[in-house]
Design a protein around this motif. Structure first.
Motif, PDB file in Angstrom:
ATOM      1  N   ASP A 143     -39.791  57.244  11.914  1.00  0.00           N
ATOM      2  CA  ASP A 143     -40.772  58.319  11.759  1.00  0.00           C
ATOM      3  C   ASP A 143     -42.187  57.742  11.845  1.00  0.00           C
ATOM      4  O   ASP A 143     -43.038  58.230  12.586  1.00  0.00           O
ATOM      5  N   GLU A 144     -42.393  56.665  11.098  1.00  0.00           N
ATOM      6  CA  GLU A 144     -43.711  56.036  11.066  1.00  0.00           C
ATOM      7  C   GLU A 144     -44.132  55.585  12.460  1.00  0.00           C
ATOM      8  O   GLU A 144     -45.253  55.851  12.904  1.00  0.00           O
ATOM      9  N   ILE A 145     -43.216  54.950  13.184  1.00  0.00           N
ATOM     10  CA  ILE A 145     -43.557  54.447  14.518  1.00  0.00           C
ATOM     11  C   ILE A 145     -43.911  55.608  15.456  1.00  0.00           C
ATOM     12  O   ILE A 145     -44.930  55.588  16.155  1.00  0.00           O
ATOM     13  N   ILE A 196     -52.143  51.912  -3.895  1.00  0.00           N
ATOM     14  CA  ILE A 196     -52.537  50.641  -3.275  1.00  0.00           C
ATOM     15  C   ILE A 196     -51.488  50.252  -2.242  1.00  0.00           C
ATOM     16  O   ILE A 196     -51.816  49.865  -1.108  1.00  0.00           O
ATOM     17  N   GLY A 197     -50.230  50.400  -2.630  1.00  0.00           N
ATOM     18  CA  GLY A 197     -49.142  50.073  -1.716  1.00  0.00           C
ATOM     19  C   GLY A 197     -49.226  50.907  -0.452  1.00  0.00           C
ATOM     20  O   GLY A 197     -49.099  50.392   0.661  1.00  0.00           O
ATOM     21  N   TYR A 198     -49.448  52.191  -0.651  1.00  0.00           N
ATOM     22  CA  TYR A 198     -49.553  53.086   0.495  1.00  0.00           C
ATOM     23  C   TYR A 198     -50.704  52.666   1.394  1.00  0.00           C
ATOM     24  O   TYR A 198     -50.564  52.577   2.614  1.00  0.00           O
ATOM     25  N   ALA A 199     -51.861  52.378   0.769  1.00  0.00           N
ATOM     26  CA  ALA A 199     -53.038  51.989   1.551  1.00  0.00           C
ATOM     27  C   ALA A 199     -52.753  50.722   2.337  1.00  0.00           C
ATOM     28  O   ALA A 199     -53.112  50.605   3.508  1.00  0.00           O
ATOM     29  N   PHE A 200     -52.065  49.773   1.714  1.00  0.00           N
ATOM     30  CA  PHE A 200     -51.773  48.526   2.390  1.00  0.00           C
ATOM     31  C   PHE A 200     -50.818  48.756   3.558  1.00  0.00           C
ATOM     32  O   PHE A 200     -51.024  48.272   4.669  1.00  0.00           O
ATOM     33  N   PHE A 201     -49.783  49.566   3.278  1.00  0.00           N
ATOM     34  CA  PHE A 201     -48.813  49.888   4.316  1.00  0.00           C
ATOM     35  C   PHE A 201     -49.518  50.504   5.532  1.00  0.00           C
ATOM     36  O   PHE A 201     -49.290  50.122   6.685  1.00  0.00           O
ATOM     37  N   ARG A 202     -50.425  51.456   5.271  1.00  0.00           N
ATOM     38  CA  ARG A 202     -51.149  52.092   6.371  1.00  0.00           C
ATOM     39  C   ARG A 202     -52.089  51.123   7.066  1.00  0.00           C
ATOM     40  O   ARG A 202     -52.336  51.231   8.264  1.00  0.00           O
ATOM     41  N   VAL A 252     -51.537  47.919   7.531  1.00  0.00           N
ATOM     42  CA  VAL A 252     -50.725  47.111   8.441  1.00  0.00           C
ATOM     43  C   VAL A 252     -50.453  47.912   9.718  1.00  0.00           C
ATOM     44  O   VAL A 252     -50.607  47.406  10.839  1.00  0.00           O
ATOM     45  N   SER A 253     -50.072  49.160   9.552  1.00  0.00           N
ATOM     46  CA  SER A 253     -49.755  49.965  10.728  1.00  0.00           C
ATOM     47  C   SER A 253     -51.016  50.233  11.553  1.00  0.00           C
ATOM     48  O   SER A 253     -50.962  50.329  12.773  1.00  0.00           O
ATOM     49  N   LEU A 254     -52.165  50.278  10.870  1.00  0.00           N
ATOM     50  CA  LEU A 254     -53.430  50.441  11.590  1.00  0.00           C
ATOM     51  C   LEU A 254     -53.715  49.229  12.475  1.00  0.00           C
ATOM     52  O   LEU A 254     -54.060  49.359  13.650  1.00  0.00           O
ATOM     53  N   CYS A 255     -53.499  48.036  11.899  1.00  0.00           N
ATOM     54  CA  CYS A 255     -53.741  46.823  12.687  1.00  0.00           C
ATOM     55  C   CYS A 255     -52.775  46.744  13.862  1.00  0.00           C
ATOM     56  O   CYS A 255     -53.151  46.368  14.976  1.00  0.00           O
ATOM     57  N   ALA A 256     -51.525  47.131  13.620  1.00  0.00           N
ATOM     58  CA  ALA A 256     -50.546  47.125  14.708  1.00  0.00           C
ATOM     59  C   ALA A 256     -50.993  48.087  15.815  1.00  0.00           C
ATOM     60  O   ALA A 256     -50.916  47.767  17.007  1.00  0.00           O
ATOM     61  N   SER A 257     -51.490  49.274  15.405  1.00  0.00           N
ATOM     62  CA  SER A 257     -51.962  50.248  16.386  1.00  0.00           C
ATOM     63  C   SER A 257     -53.096  49.679  17.221  1.00  0.00           C
ATOM     64  O   SER A 257     -53.117  49.805  18.448  1.00  0.00           O
ATOM     65  N   LEU A 258     -54.038  49.019  16.540  1.00  0.00           N
ATOM     66  CA  LEU A 258     -55.186  48.466  17.251  1.00  0.00           C
ATOM     67  C   LEU A 258     -54.747  47.379  18.226  1.00  0.00           C
ATOM     68  O   LEU A 258     -55.219  47.326  19.368  1.00  0.00           O
ATOM     69  N   ASP A 288     -53.944  64.319  -2.984  1.00  0.00           N
ATOM     70  CA  ASP A 288     -52.644  64.958  -3.140  1.00  0.00           C
ATOM     71  C   ASP A 288     -51.532  63.920  -3.008  1.00  0.00           C
ATOM     72  O   ASP A 288     -51.123  63.575  -1.899  1.00  0.00           O
ATOM     73  N   PRO A 289     -51.037  63.403  -4.139  1.00  0.00           N
ATOM     74  CA  PRO A 289     -50.059  62.317  -4.111  1.00  0.00           C
ATOM     75  C   PRO A 289     -48.788  62.681  -3.337  1.00  0.00           C
ATOM     76  O   PRO A 289     -48.114  61.801  -2.845  1.00  0.00           O
ATOM     77  N   ARG A 290     -48.458  63.976  -3.235  1.00  0.00           N
ATOM     78  CA  ARG A 290     -47.228  64.344  -2.544  1.00  0.00           C
ATOM     79  C   ARG A 290     -47.243  63.876  -1.094  1.00  0.00           C
ATOM     80  O   ARG A 290     -46.247  63.591  -0.482  1.00  0.00           O
ATOM     81  N   LEU A 291     -48.476  63.825  -0.491  1.00  0.00           N
ATOM     82  CA  LEU A 291     -48.595  63.489   0.912  1.00  0.00           C
ATOM     83  C   LEU A 291     -48.192  62.046   1.196  1.00  0.00           C
ATOM     84  O   LEU A 291     -47.866  61.690   2.303  1.00  0.00           O
ATOM     85  N   ARG A 292     -48.254  61.199   0.140  1.00  0.00           N
ATOM     86  CA  ARG A 292     -47.972  59.789   0.369  1.00  0.00           C
ATOM     87  C   ARG A 292     -46.560  59.580   0.868  1.00  0.00           C
ATOM     88  O   ARG A 292     -46.291  58.741   1.697  1.00  0.00           O
ATOM     89  N   ARG A 293     -45.642  60.370   0.351  1.00  0.00           N
ATOM     90  CA  ARG A 293     -44.258  60.182   0.769  1.00  0.00           C
ATOM     91  C   ARG A 293     -44.020  60.730   2.177  1.00  0.00           C
ATOM     92  O   ARG A 293     -43.348  60.137   2.991  1.00  0.00           O
ATOM     93  N   SER A 294     -44.584  61.873   2.440  1.00  0.00           N
ATOM     94  CA  SER A 294     -44.263  62.492   3.733  1.00  0.00           C
ATOM     95  C   SER A 294     -45.101  61.929   4.873  1.00  0.00           C
ATOM     96  O   SER A 294     -44.867  62.246   6.021  1.00  0.00           O
ATOM     97  N   ILE A 295     -46.018  61.054   4.547  1.00  0.00           N
ATOM     98  CA  ILE A 295     -46.901  60.383   5.505  1.00  0.00           C
ATOM     99  C   ILE A 295     -47.800  61.309   6.304  1.00  0.00           C
ATOM    100  O   ILE A 295     -47.527  62.407   6.577  1.00  0.00           O
TER     101      ILE A 295
END
Lengths: 489, 272, 315
Positions: free
Chosen positions: B101-103, C2-8, C10-16, C308-315
């Motif tokens: 999903d993330e990808i 913090i975990g969510y921010a870090f996860f995003r 990493v994915s941001l750097c991968a995108s770039l 809205d913390p709920r959004l963290r799970r659903s991305i």
């Protein structure tokens, strides 16, 4: 801003009762120069800004195409035609205040012909073996062989004189000897020049000049109509010239260029190697329709690769007169009835519009074409260098360039030893009558070999405010010489 | 159920152009591949209903064939978007929160982050201009749109009872996606498809306008506009008609899309 | 969080990283040698080779990729092949046109869209609503280059109120600059305003149906008061999201309008770069734009997640 200055001028005129002469001009150009060093790039737009305005060479073009002294006041040629001695004007200063001397001339010519040179017309200097400084105002140039065109070569924008201290920065901050000095470049929009108070020659009437870059033909029309630009010497939309002509606020500047506009044929591609197929293509073309349809009547039909305003021109249009019947017959005889040819068109409107008309005319005699519209970079790569094309339309704007037909590796891929010998004779001939004769024969050979479809000589179509005088109507070389331009009182 | 007037109007407008395009396959008032310079820029009337263009071609015929180009490009581009976007969206929804999903979603963001016109220009710089490359350029940017819409629609379905019971019954995620989810988001896709179709026509016009679409002699509305621009004060009809054709087609499709949404998407009906 | 921010992150750097490879790859396969293009038809082969070396076009693909990326990481975007000035300088100069133009267009579109959307929502189902909705459909359907052409025809050639295009620079005076950007901003704003007005209307209608609005009305607030004090703020959230999207779209997406009005903006810089094969400009500017959009998306997502913390799970 322009509106404001006009109002101000009008108020001034009313109040003081004396007409205030305008001394600024805004010139419209379709393409922006990539840089401002004419010795380091081929773009016509470079010369259109800096030639004769910022930079000068030993000699220079006049508006009628003849050559006049430039930084060299006079010159002499040795009896065997291989040694040129140029006598420079004394007291000429570069815009940074330094003196222009024979050392600068030697530097400029040596730089242009050196191994690492990025001069786009390096062949202009190919014959030079030595450049010697005799004294500060005298230069001796030795050639390997006599060259009747050497004085003309030195008038090209690619042969202008720069100073060693500033040459490296010429691309962005050009420092020359001309009547205007570079002031400012707003990339993507305009370049501003101001009058050089220390100019050696006659002081130009204009205090400043702005070149504005408007690539879109519609925008160009709007800009001239709205008075945003004062003159558009190479105006890209001939269809609207009639409107300017009818409007007393404007004048048309119609002249000739060195551009032979041709339907280039790849002589090395399949059945196009057959002279009868090429002949059929030539007879299928209705030049009048192309000139009317693509250029709205501006342009002179040509029958060979030579400029009609040149005294040596021979009118050979009859050799390839419009005759679709003959064309169909020739194709049938050559067994080439189901021909499909690629037609690759560069951006100018003469090519894009002309291409659609040529395609329709060829279709009428049974030749199918596949048009692709290319950018210049693609055209250069695919057509000019790669020779991957059947047909293309392009204007050959170099002056006196019939000798390109002597190069079998040129993109036409035309190979005729007779023609090559003729060009060798031409190099050696110095008698004007003999040269005329050779040139006439050369024109006839390529016309009778139907190397290319010869369409028309590109007209220079310009438009300007009716009060402006002194702009060049013709384009013997790419230039907008502003030295003699002024506003009528 | 009452069918809104705008749906009728929109459908009528769009089908007029579809019909014109279809008719042009077998008949046009004049041939579009023959030029007659002496007949150029004739005003409407006198044998030419909408006048002639700068090469003396009949404007009506050109517009009819141009409709074909626009419609073909837009349909295929929507097709590309659906063919790739819908499966991706289903996949992402079925694996909500997982790396897949993330990808998918990050790739979506990435494609969205590219300036679309620039990419279209780059594509033509690489492959050369043609109708096919215009389709490609428009189609690529349709993929993330459909992926996102599909995922959004599917996500809400996955929490519903009938899907849950299917899972309890042991059906695979793939089977549920195809049997239950896809069937229930068709309406959503039809509405989005109509919108993307109209956007596709606008995009095709824009690309042809800068010379990147169908090549001559194939007529195209955008190129007709570009080529007639400088003639606008000499022969305004040449510039006016292709522009009007674009406006009316897109307007028709948008009205139709709105009307369809009102009927097909109950969630939004309350806000009308 | 913090975990969510870090996860995003990493994915941001991968995108770039992915974006940089895609951009570099596309630029790499574009046919047309910049040096050959610059020197034209009469150039000798050794002159072209000399220029290629001068421009840094020689060398392996990987080496050139890493020197490009490495340069960008320390803020060096390379030097334009054609203009021979640093790309960053060109971008800064162009932003002086593109940024104000974008803001101007957005300001115009919001100034029109919000009252119009309000009016339509207030008269829901009435003639005015239908009229406004039809007008916005028309606004969306008009190709903006065609609209721009009509604007020039009427306001600069016909009435002479505005110049036909071009930008004199801010040093010519603030109002002179604003005047020069007016027609292009109007042309850009028309479709954006239409879209925005429709979103304003529907989000307002949605908000009006919510419980807290009924509560507000029950408390005795008039319809207008309820809309202004409670409804408007909530209805503006989706409008702001769309505005954010339109901002990044307009910044580079104004290529065609910049061409019609010959404005030296960012879009035309890229366009000219492609035509003149000034490839370093194209790749660096496109990368910058992609970076900006991805960054904005990332920050917006983080903000939402914080709210809205709920959004963290659903991305």
């Amino acid at each position: 801003m322009r509106y404001g200055s006009r109002v101000a001028a009008a108020i001034l005129a009313l109040g003081v009762g004396a007409a205030q002469a305008q001394d600024r001009i805004v010139i419209g150009m379709q393409l922006e120069p990539p840089n401002l060093d004419p010795t380091g790039g081929a773009a016509a737009a470079i010369d259109e800004v800096v030639y004769a305005n910022v930079f000068e060479g030993l000699t220079r073009y006049r508006s009628d195409g003849t050559i006049a002294p430039g930084l060299a006041e006079s010159w002499s040629v040795s009896d065997d035609g291989t040694v040129y001695t140029f006598h420079l004007r004394a007291g000429v200063k570069f815009h940074d205040g330094s003196e222009m001397t024979a050392d600068d001339v030697k530097f400029s010519l040596d730089r242009a012909r050196s191994d690492g040179s990025t001069n786009a017309q390096k062949s202009l200097f190919a014959g030079i073996t030595d450049v010697d400084v005799v004294d500060s105002v005298t230069v001796k140039i030795t050639l390997a062989a006599p060259n009747g065109g050497f004085i003309t070569n030195m008038a090209w924008g690619d042969a202008v004189i720069l100073a060693p201290e500033t040459a490296e920065r010429a691309a962005t901050e050009p420092v020359g000897t001309g009547p205007f000095r570079f002031s400012r470049w707003v990339q993507g929009d305009r370049i501003e020049l101001v009058r050089n108070p220390d100019y050696w020659g006659e002081r130009p009437a204009l205090e400043s000049a702005t070149f504005r870059f408007i690539s879109d033909p519609t925008a160009a029309f709007a800009a001239v109509m709205a008075g945003d630009v004062d003159a558009f010497p190479a105006y890209p939309a001939p269809e609207t010239l009639a409107q300017f002509d009818a409007d007393p606020r404007f004048q048309l500047l119609i002249g000739s260029t060195e551009g032979e506009t041709i339907l280039s044929i790849n002589n090395g591609s399949g059945s196009l190697g057959d002279v009868n197929v090429r002949r059929a293509i030539s007879h299928a073309i209705n030049r009048r329709e192309i000139i009317d349809g693509a250029m709205f009547g501006y342009g002179t039909p040509i029958g060979t690769h030579f400029a009609p305003h040149n005294p040596d021109y021979v009118d050979l249009t009859d050799i390839s007169a419009y005759d679709p019947e003959l064309s169909r017959k020739l194709l049938a005889e050559a067994g080439a009835e189901d021909l499909t040819l690629s037609l690759k068109l560069p951006p100018p409107s003469y090519a894009r519009r002309g291409g659609e008309i040529v395609a329709a005319q060829l279709r009428a005699v049974g030749i199918a074409t596949e048009i692709s519209n290319l950018e210049w970079a693609q055209w250069l790569e695919q057509v000019f260098r790669g020779k991957d094309y059947d047909l293309t339309i392009v204007s050959h704007t170099e002056p006196m360039d019939i000798n390109i037909y002597a190069r079998p590796d040129y993109y036409f891929q035309y190979d005729n030893p007779d023609f090559r010998n003729l060009m060798k004779d031409l190099d050696l001939a110095s008698d004007p009558a003999e040269r005329s004769e050779i040139l006439a024969a050369a024109q006839r050979i390529i016309a009778e070999d139907y190397v290319n479809g010869y369409l028309f000589q590109l007209a220079r179509t310009g438009v300007a405010d009716a009060r402006i005088q002194g702009l060049w109507p013709n384009a013997p070389t790419q230039a907008n010489d502003l030295t003699g331009v002024s506003w009528r009182e | 159920m009452k069918v809104p007037a705008q749906l009728w109007f929109g459908a009528a407008l769009s089908s007029a152009f579809v019909v014109a395009a279809l008719v042009s396959l077998v008949w046009t008032p004049y041939p579009v591949d023959e030029l007659s310079i002496d007949q150029r820029m004739r005003l409407p009337g006198d044998g030419y209903v909408l006048g002639t263009d700068q090469f003396g071609r009949d404007m009506l015929s050109m517009l009819m064939v141009g409709a074909r180009t626009s419609i073909a490009v837009a349909i295929v581009a929507v097709g590309i978007g659906m063919a790739f976007g819908v499966p991706l969206g289903l996949l992402a929804a079925a694996n909500r929160g997982k790396p897949v999903d993330e990808i998918v979603m990050r790739t979506n963001d990435l494609v969205f982050a590219f300036p679309s016109l620039v990419i279209a220009i780059l594509i033509t710089a690489v492959f050369g201009p043609s109708a096919f490359n215009a389709i490609l350029a428009i189609g690529i940017f349709n993929i993330p749109v459909f992926a996102r819409v599909t995922r959004g629609g599917a996500l809400s379905l996955w929490t519903l009872d009938f899907v849950l019971s299917a899972r309890v019954a042991g059906k695979s995620r793939l089977r549920i996606s195809l049997e239950h989810i896809l069937a229930n988001i068709t309406n959503l896709l039809i509405v989005q498809g109509t919108i993307q179709f109209s956007l596709g026509i606008l995009a095709e016009a824009g690309l042809s306008y800068v010379g990147l679409g169908a090549q001559p002699p194939t007529p195209s509305w955008g190129r007709m506009l570009a080529e007639s621009q400088t003639l606008v004060s000499l022969a305004p009809h040449i510039a006016a008609f292709p522009g009007l054709a674009i406006v009316l087609t897109v307007l028709g499709l948008n009205l139709m899309g709105d009307g369809l949404r009102d009927i097909l998407d109950p969630r939004l009906r309350s806000t009308r | 969080m913090i975990g969510y921010a870090f996860f995003r992150l990493v994915s941001l750097c991968a995108s770039l990283a992915a974006a940089s490879i895609v951009i570099f790859g596309v630029i790499e396969v574009i046919p047309g040698d910049p040096a050959a293009f610059m020197l034209g038809v009469s150039a000798t082969d050794d002159a072209v080779a000399a220029l290629r070396a001068e421009l840094g076009l020689e060398g392996g693909v990987t080496a050139r990729y890493f020197s490009w990326v490495g340069g960008m990481l320390v803020g060096d975007f390379g030097t334009s092949y054609t203009y021979r000035v640093p790309v960053s300088e060109l971008v800064l100069a162009r932003l002086q046109v593109s940024l104000p133009l974008t803001l101007y267009a957005l300001a115009l579109s919001t100034a029109v869209a919000i009252p119009v959307g309000l009016a339509a929502a207030a008269r829901r189902g009435g003639t005015a609503d239908y009229g406004i909705m039809a007008a916005t459909q028309l606004g969306i359907a008009v190709p903006n280059f065609w609209f721009a052409m009509l604007l020039v025809l009427v306001f600069s050639i016909g009435l002479g109120w505005f110049g036909a295009g071009g930008f004199p620079g801010w040093e010519a005076g603030f109002w002179t600059g604003v005047k020069a950007l007016t027609l292009p901003a109007v042309a850009l704003a028309l479709p954006q305003a239409s879209i925005l007005a429709r979103i304003m209307r529907s989000s307002l209608l949605e908000v009006l149906g919510q419980d807290y609005m009924r509560t507000a009305r029950a408390k005795g607030l008039s319809g207008r008061q309820a809309v202004v004090s409670h409804g408007l703020r909530n209805a503006l959230i989706p409008v702001m999201t769309i505005l954010g999207l339109q901002f990044s779209f307009l910044l580079a997406g104004a290529i065609i309008i910049e061409n019609v009005f010959f404005l030296p903006g960012l879009g035309r810089l890229i366009f000219q770069g492609i035509i003149q094969r000034d490839l370093i400009v194209v790749e660096s500017v496109v990368m910058l734009l992609v970076f900006a959009v991805i960054m904005v998306t990332y920050l917006v997502d983080l903000t939402y997640a914080a709210i809205d913390p709920r959004l963290r799970r659903s991305i």
